[in-house]
Each structure stands twice: as C-alpha cells, then as structure tokens.
Design a protein around this motif. Structure first.
Motif, PDB file in Angstrom:
ATOM      1  N   ARG A  60     -11.007  -2.316  14.025  1.00 28.08           N
ATOM      2  CA  ARG A  60     -10.381  -2.698  12.755  1.00 28.08           C
ATOM      3  C   ARG A  60      -9.756  -1.484  12.069  1.00 28.08           C
ATOM      4  NH1 ARG A  60     -14.764  -5.942   9.325  1.00 28.08           N
ATOM      5  NH2 ARG A  60     -15.889  -4.007   9.768  1.00 28.08           N
ATOM      6  N   LYS A  91       0.826  -1.199   0.000  1.00 29.21           N
ATOM      7  CA  LYS A  91       0.000   0.000   0.000  1.00 29.21           C
ATOM      8  C   LYS A  91       0.864   1.255   0.000  1.00 29.21           C
ATOM      9  CE  LYS A  91      -3.553  -2.564   2.460  1.00 29.21           C
ATOM     10  NZ  LYS A  91      -4.176  -2.836   3.763  1.00 29.21           N
ATOM     11  N   PHE A 115     -11.889  -1.671   0.941  1.00 33.79           N
ATOM     12  CA  PHE A 115     -11.415  -2.211   2.202  1.00 33.79           C
ATOM     13  C   PHE A 115     -11.356  -3.730   2.227  1.00 33.79           C
ATOM     14  CE2 PHE A 115     -13.241   1.901   3.767  1.00 33.79           C
ATOM     15  CZ  PHE A 115     -12.043   2.452   4.179  1.00 33.79           C
ATOM     16  N   ASN A 116     -12.338  -4.382   1.620  1.00 31.00           N
ATOM     17  CA  ASN A 116     -12.386  -5.847   1.632  1.00 31.00           C
ATOM     18  C   ASN A 116     -11.773  -6.458   0.380  1.00 31.00           C
ATOM     19  OD1 ASN A 116     -14.306  -5.029  -0.178  1.00 31.00           O
ATOM     20  ND2 ASN A 116     -15.801  -6.600   0.398  1.00 31.00           N
ATOM     21  N   SER A 117     -11.003  -5.670  -0.357  1.00 24.46           N
ATOM     22  CA  SER A 117     -10.305  -6.069  -1.590  1.00 24.46           C
ATOM     23  C   SER A 117     -11.218  -6.190  -2.791  1.00 24.46           C
ATOM     24  CB  SER A 117      -9.532  -7.386  -1.393  1.00 24.46           C
ATOM     25  OG  SER A 117      -8.536  -7.236  -0.396  1.00 24.46           O
ATOM     26  N   TYR A 169     -16.744   3.350   6.246  1.00 26.39           N
ATOM     27  CA  TYR A 169     -16.333   2.757   7.519  1.00 26.39           C
ATOM     28  C   TYR A 169     -17.134   3.371   8.653  1.00 26.39           C
ATOM     29  CZ  TYR A 169     -12.538  -0.443   8.665  1.00 26.39           C
ATOM     30  OH  TYR A 169     -11.802  -1.557   8.952  1.00 26.39           O
ATOM     31  N   ASN A 202      -8.379  -0.695   8.221  1.00 27.92           N
ATOM     32  CA  ASN A 202      -8.214  -1.152   6.846  1.00 27.92           C
ATOM     33  C   ASN A 202      -7.939   0.038   5.942  1.00 27.92           C
ATOM     34  OD1 ASN A 202      -8.505  -3.888   7.282  1.00 27.92           O
ATOM     35  ND2 ASN A 202     -10.711  -3.883   6.917  1.00 27.92           N
ATOM     36  N   SER A 203      -7.576  -0.249   4.719  1.00 27.57           N
ATOM     37  CA  SER A 203      -7.256   0.849   3.804  1.00 27.57           C
ATOM     38  C   SER A 203      -7.797   0.539   2.414  1.00 27.57           C
ATOM     39  CB  SER A 203      -5.748   1.071   3.735  1.00 27.57           C
ATOM     40  OG  SER A 203      -5.107  -0.047   3.153  1.00 27.57           O
TER      41      SER A 203
END
Length: 274
Positions: free
Chosen positions: A102, A4, A136-138, A70, A104-105
């Motif tokens: 959590r 990232k 975030f969850n790909s 988010y 995430n990015s």
C-alpha cells in the motif's frame, strides 16, 4: 493525488512571496542559522534562521509502525519559514510505502509563535502552536504544542510537549507526546548529543490508552552544517521501549513517531535553506 500535490504547492507559495530577512553576518552560514537542528523536536526560528527552508526526511525501523504511522519505509517533505511578527509556519506531506504494497499519504500544517524571547539569535525562546493533520486513512487530527529552545554557538537545546485530538470515536480523547533534544559542539559545525521522545505518555495513567501504551526512545543524535553551505544534515536513532502496555489494540493509522513493539528505528533529515 492531484489534491495532495495542490496542497503542497499551496504550502510552497509563501516561499515565493516572502524573502528571507537580513541576518547578522556573524551568524550567517553557521550552524546556528539552520532552521531545524532536531528530528523529533520542532523549534521556532531564531533571527539568524528567518528565511525559508525545505526539509527531506526519512526513516526505517524494525518491527515498527514507522515514523509516519506505517509498517514500511517512510518519507517526508516539509517547508518551514518565517511569517513575521515571530510566527513560524511548518507544512509537510508524507508518503508511506507499506510492506503490504500500500502507498498512502498524509498532510499537516502548523503555525507556531514565540511568546518569550525570539528577538535575539542566541538565548531562550518559548512559544506555542496550533495545527491540523489529515492522516493516512483520512482521519482528521487537531494538534497544539508548547515549544522551548535555547541556542548559542556551542549548545542547542529543544523541548516540545504536543497535544493531539483525533476526531474519531476509536481514538483517545487526548494524546500527549513529549520530546527533548540536546546538542553540544564537537568540532566546528559538527554537533552531537541525545534526543528523547515519550509517546502516548497518557498511557502511564490510562490503562485503556487507544494506541497501545506509552513508548520511550532515547538515542544519539548528530547534526552537521558544512561551512558556508545552505545544507544541513541530522541523524538520530536508537532502541524503542514500551514503558506501559495498553489492553486496547493499537490503531494502525494513528500517526506515531515510535513503533508499536520494542525495536529499533533510525531517522535522517536533509535541510536546504532557500
């Protein structure tokens, strides 16, 4: 995380490789030379703003899937610059700090081009874009937008219609998101007005809209560029209202600018021209 950071560094490389073009001294250091006057509405660059800039933005909302999709505080760092021949590049990396702990990015890159106007500092510009986002969850999302803008020393207007296609069977076939921003000079380089965004507006005609239904935000917006400064500041917020309700459960990972329930949100942006 290394991948990232590498993505963000690759996005910053053009800043080191390309130099800002010479601009009309009449507009240098004025509010018209700033690259991003609105928070929800993306614009192509006018000749006075054809350099490179870094933008840091954040937001907070009550009862919200935040502006990065988010439930919690969000932050975003982006780079924006001119590639030549009326092309504008915008690349960003976002981080969401969830209330459940959590972190995430996501990453996004988009290239816009003016097809009408764009050669004059003041006046109308109309363009289009293609882009791509990793959520975030790909999940992978292809996106495109039509972008229009009008600027002079007293007025700033911008409008977008964005189309998104998520490559996941549990998402909508096509999402439509629109926005508009209007600023009028208040005093010096302080501008004020309104910004509005309509999200998942296909919910007006689709009862099974997969992200929960159509939502609307209309709120006050302020923009300020200190005299002879490379910095600019934008603030916008207001109530979020569900215009329609979908029978489908909201996809919590869908990147959405507005919350999943009626509520309130506030966003800010700090820009720095390199």
């Amino acid at each position: 995380m290394i991948k990232k950071l590498l993505f963000l560094n690759l996005c910053l490389l053009p800043v080191l490789a390309l130099r800002a073009q010479t601009i009309n001294p009449q507009f240098s250091g004025t509010s018209i030379a700033q690259p991003q006057p609105f928070l929800f509405t993306l614009n192509t660059l006018n000749p006075a703003a054809r350099g490179w800039s870094l933008n840091y933005s954040g937001g907070y909302g009550q009862r919200t899937v935040t502006p990065l999709g988010y439930d919690g505080v969000d932050q975003n760092l982006s780079v924006k610059g001119y590639l030549g021949n009326q092309f504008t590049l915008v690349a960003s990396m976002g981080v969401g700090f969830g209330n459940n702990g959590r972190i995430n990015s996501l990453q996004q890159a988009e290239v816009l081009r003016d097809f009408i106007g764009g050669n004059s500092v003041e006046g109308v510009r109309v363009g289009a874009s293609l882009g791509f986002r990793r959520e975030f969850n790909s999940d992978k999302v292809a996106l495109s937008r039509i972008a229009a803008a009008f600027e002079n020393l007293k007025w700033k207007l911008g409008a977008n219609v964005r189309f998104e296609k998520a490559f996941d069977k549990n998402r909508d076939n096509l999402d439509v998101i629109s926005s508009i921003g209007i600023h009028r000079q208040i005093s010096g380089q302080l501008f004020g007005g309104l910004e509005a965004i309509g999200q998942d507006i296909e919910g007006f005609w689709q009862t099974d809209e997969a992200e929960g239904g159509a939502r609307v935000l209309i709120g006050p917006s302020l923009n300020y560029t200190p005299p002879a400064s490379r910095f600019s500041f934008t603030l916008c917020g207001g109530p979020i209202i569900y215009a329609t309700r979908s029978v489908t459960t909201l996809n919590e990972f869908a990147v959405r600018d507005l919350p999943s329930n009626n509520g309130f949100t506030m966003k800010f942006n700090v820009g720095f021209r390199l």
